[in-house]
Design an enzyme around this catalytic site. Sequence first.
Site, short mmCIF file in Angstrom:
data_model
loop_
_atom_site.label_atom_id
_atom_site.label_comp_id
_atom_site.label_asym_id
_atom_site.label_seq_id
_atom_site.Cartn_x
_atom_site.Cartn_y
_atom_site.Cartn_z
N SER A 134 0.87 -1.17 0.00
CA SER A 134 0.00 0.00 0.00
C SER A 134 0.91 1.22 0.00
CB SER A 134 -0.92 -0.04 1.22
OG SER A 134 -1.73 1.12 1.31
N TYR A 148 -4.30 8.85 -6.20
CA TYR A 148 -3.42 7.85 -5.60
C TYR A 148 -3.87 7.51 -4.18
CZ TYR A 148 0.98 5.60 -4.21
OH TYR A 148 1.93 4.70 -3.78
N LYS A 152 -5.10 3.87 -2.59
CA LYS A 152 -4.42 3.21 -1.49
C LYS A 152 -5.31 3.07 -0.26
CE LYS A 152 -0.58 2.32 -3.57
NZ LYS A 152 -0.19 0.91 -3.86
#
Length: 279
Positions: A134, A148, A152
């Site tokens: 992650s 992003y 994650k």
Amino acid sequence: MSKVFFVTSAGRGLGVDIARQALAAGHQVVATGRRPETVTEALGGEQDNLLVAALDLTDPDTAEAAVRAAVERFGRIDILVNNAANFYAGYFEVVSPRQMRQQIETNVFGPMNVTRAVLPALREQRAGHIMTISSLAGLVGQEFCAAYTTSKFAIEGWMEALRLDVAPFGIRTTTVEPGFFRTELLVDASTTWPELAVEDYAADTAAQIEGWKSMNGRQAGDPAKLAAALLTVAELEEPPARFVAGADAIASVEAKAKELLAQVEASRKLGMDLAHDDA
């Protein structure tokens, strides 16, 4: 005891370090990537303990084919390392819907596709370990990282639930949250800049792009040391649900945990007494 590692995106960045160190430690490695020739070159050519397989994260058929090849060659898979990812940078309003979907497709559905292909083999064995890379951005939101960070955070939730799903079959999971490491995430092949323009964000966008580009190759974290730490985690009988990697990540996650506790406490008076009166 020798184990079989299945590593995604093993042709560059952290994936190369993981695969190299696993081979050096005497393990068998299934090293995957979209371009198998790049993976083979990165790992020093053909080796008895190495199987290089083509894998496109967004194509479940290639994941299933790679898993079949791995089991045919080595008889089992012990550790899946979901390493592949890319980075779509930008403020939310300048990241296009198309870019947001592509970010989710690679960073979320990609590891899901691979894990879905690997899980039948792990369940049959009643053993295995799924390690998914992650990010610190999966626990702490960051400016200019809307896409992003979204991807994650999704990985964090998926892995936390998956851990409960697969535990009855002897399968363990670890979510890895690295801080800033000198991998290839910020090279042109892995980073995509915003394709929309909004005047209010223009100056900050230009400054952010310059800042991120200047960071490439100067991150404090050593990916070779991270790879070694991950091999240590893989050897644990009871691996942790989360592995926070890097001094910067540890400090940031500690601060986030304190912030969450403070927010819970601040919510207590108003948030506790909300049940039906007859409950």
